[in-house]
Write an enzyme that holds these catalytic residues in place. Structure first.
Site, PDB file in Angstrom:
ATOM      1  CB  THR A 344      -0.560   0.279   1.254  1.00 32.97           C
ATOM      2  OG1 THR A 344      -0.074   0.009   2.604  1.00 32.97           O
ATOM      3  CG2 THR A 344      -1.832  -0.868   0.705  1.00 32.97           C
ATOM      4  CG  ASP A 345      -0.028   3.853  -2.634  1.00 30.71           C
ATOM      5  OD1 ASP A 345       1.103   3.430  -3.476  1.00 30.71           O
ATOM      6  OD2 ASP A 345      -1.020   3.732  -3.053  1.00 30.71           O
ATOM      7  CB  SER A 370      -0.747   9.613   3.278  1.00 33.29           C
ATOM      8  OG  SER A 370      -1.203   9.856   2.113  1.00 33.29           O
ATOM      9  NE  ARG A 371       5.628   4.674   2.106  1.00 31.54           N
ATOM     10  CZ  ARG A 371       4.820   3.172   2.213  1.00 31.54           C
ATOM     11  NH1 ARG A 371       3.880   3.185   1.553  1.00 31.54           N
ATOM     12  NH2 ARG A 371       5.277   2.822   3.697  1.00 31.54           N
ATOM     13  CB  VAL A 372       1.277   9.157  -3.192  1.00 36.38           C
ATOM     14  CG1 VAL A 372       2.208   8.515  -3.967  1.00 36.38           C
ATOM     15  CG2 VAL A 372      -0.579   8.370  -2.751  1.00 36.38           C
TER      16      VAL A 372
END
Ligand code: ATP
Ligand code: MG
Length: 508
Positions: A344-345, A370-372
């Site tokens: 997951t991101d 939350s990477r994006v």
């Protein structure tokens, strides 16, 4: 004459082909526990839908294990007795589900049949479009970067762990820590959104009563009108629980392909992994770590890879995935949690400790990421919440010293005080998602230091009052933030003024 006969025979012999035609029919050689072993059916493909002929009529099965002499298939019906020797026909089609706009507002099984007692979903089931349960994820060229926010309506998430449309954000935590609540609140919050996504809630292995309660909550909040529930309760065969997330994803893709935004919640993938483990063990696949089959990583990655934000040439639709994982005693290094974390991101970590302390939603802000999504965060929230993570981190470090409060210097004291206020502001009951302009307003007030003087016990009351006040006296502030999605200098001044005057009223 003789010669003619020889010639004729020769001709016939030359026309003879020693290749028997393969007929797509097999026989059950072993049956039990929802699994059948089939001989014959040599041209069956993986995931092909098969029809088993029983005395009570035909039932469906899916080809799972393709071995040299046998096929291992799982039955999709309830535990119908299947006799050894029963005939099995191949259908030549991989498993698919009927899809259509009629599904919105309904609860369906992973095979697309109604489970809400409101009659059949499709008027003409044979005429309905179908979508394959397994499909290749969109390729790299079909994708675009995530840059549109998906507001959850939960202050802590939208401010610090923002989610974008097309992202995969994992919700992870022990049992009873509010995982489902976050997903449901996110669905409820879409009511406030202008470009509202279609929501799909996939319930895997949960008690039927719990699923019924969730449907009721959605209905009462008027959120069912844009939601589809895919239900595979604990009482359903493992095969259906295994198929449920793929069915939800297939329905989502149908809408994504039309250029729409879709949100899919998989609640939860731990139970999904368990259903898959059960099937695999019954099919005698070799067990691996924690007795899960070796391809469990592939199982979840091919599901979650199908979440995407499509580029404009491909219609511009999106599928956001919120998978849920239940941990045991916070152990995120167990097999299935680590796998899904790596696919997951980003993750939203929920903790029992925080939950019991009353810090709800029980999000561990330090661990959650939350990477994006920050690329998709609304400017209004980004502007007010930029410092929130940092201030909370400083507060957590200082918190240990709270007990010596009298010996602290003023700067430290005020940092602790601010941290306490922020913690209070971030508390939020379930079923009460906030429109993002409201989130922006209260965070603006808290981080601007305007409410430092409000007693902590009255923060919630202050927040509700402030919203009420702005709504009735300065509604343009809300509408302007909602439409421009930012707080410019002019709005900044107007908002500061509104907050100041409400503080005067509130203090009286
Ligand atoms: P399970 O492991 O059983 O699936 P869960 O982690 O999904 O549980 P929920 O069912 O969402 O947890 O929540 C558990 C209980 O906590 C529910 O009664 C819910 O109403 C309550 N709860 C969840 N979030 C909040 C919140 N933010 N404020 C107050 N109560 C909450
Ligand atoms: Mg739950």
């Amino acid at each position: 004459m003789q010669y003619d006969l020889v010639e004729k025979l020769k001709k016939e012999i030359s026309g003879f082909r020693d290749e028997p035609e393969l007929e797509a029919v097999g026989l059950v050689v072993e049956a039990g526990d929802g699994i059948v072993k089939i001989s014959g059916l040599y041209n069956a493909q993986s995931q092909e839908l098969l029809v088993v002929e029983t005395e009570d009529g035909d039932i469906f099965a899916v080809a799972f294990n393709l071995e040299e002499h046998f096929i291992g298939a799982v039955l999709l019906g309830e535990a119908t007795p299947v006799r050894v020797g029963a005939r099995v026909r191949g259908t030549g089609a991989v498993l698919s589900i009927p899809v259509g706009i009629e599904m919105i507002g309904r609860a369906v099984s992973p095979l697309g049949t109604a489970v809400d007692g409101k009659g059949s979903v499709f008027k003409d089931i044979d005429g309905a479009e179908t979508a394959p349960l397994e499909r290749k994820a969109p390729s790299v060229v079909a994708r675009e970067s995530v840059n549109v926010p998906l507001h959850t309506g939960i202050k802590a998430i939208d401010a610090m762990i923002p989610i974008g449309r097309g992202q995969r954000e994992l919700i992870i935590g022990d049992r009873q820590t509010g995982k489902t609540a976050i997903a449901i609140d996110t669905i409820l919050n879409q009511k406030n959104e202008t470009n509202r996504p279609i929501c799909i809630y996939v319930a895997i292995g949960q008690k039927s009563a719990k699923i019924a309660r969730i449907i009721r909550v959605l209905e009462e909040a008027d959120a069912l009108k844009y939601t589809i529930v895919v239900s595979a309760p604990a009482s359903a065969p493992a095969a259906l629980q295994y198929l449920a997330p793929f069915a939800g994803c297939a329905i989502g893709e149908y809408f994504m392909d039309q250029g729409k935004d879709v949100l899919v919640v998989y609640d939860d993938l731990s139970k999904h992994a368990d259903a898959y483990r059960e099937l695999s063990l019954l099919l005698r696949r070799p067990p691996g770590r924690e007795a899960y089959p070796g391809d469990i990583f592939f199982l979840h990655s091919r599901l979650l890879e199908r979440a995407a934000r499509l580029s404009r040439e491909f219609g511009g639709g999106s599928l956001t995935a919120l998978p849920i994982i239940e941990t045991k005693l916070g152990d995120i290094s167990a097999y299935v949690p680590t796998n899904v974390i790596s696919i997951t991101d980003g993750q939203i970590y929920l903790e029992s400790d925080l939950f019991t302390k009353g810090l709800r939603p029980a999000i561990n802000v330090g661990l959650s990421v939350s990477r994006v999504g920050s690329a998709a965060q609304t400017k209004a929230i980004k502007k007010v919440a930029g410092r929130l993570r940092l201030e909370l981190a400083q507060f957590r470090e200082l918190e240990a010293f709270v007990q010596f409060a009298s010996d602290l210097d003023d700067v430290t004291k005020s940092k602790i005080h601010r941290g306490q206020i922020l913690t209070e502001v971030l508390k939020q009951s379930d079923l009460q998602p906030l429109a993002f302009e409201r989130e922006a307003v209260i965070l603006f007030a808290a981080l601007g230091g305007y409410i430092d003087e409000i007693p902590r016990a009255r923060i919630k009351e202050f927040e509700a009052g402030l919203f009420e006040y702005i709504k009735s006296m300065h509604d343009d502030i809300f509408t302007k933030i909602a439409s421009s999605r930012m707080i410019d200098d002019e709005l900044d001044i107007a908002l500061t003024g509104a907050i100041r005057s409400f503080i005067q009223i509130f203090a009286k």
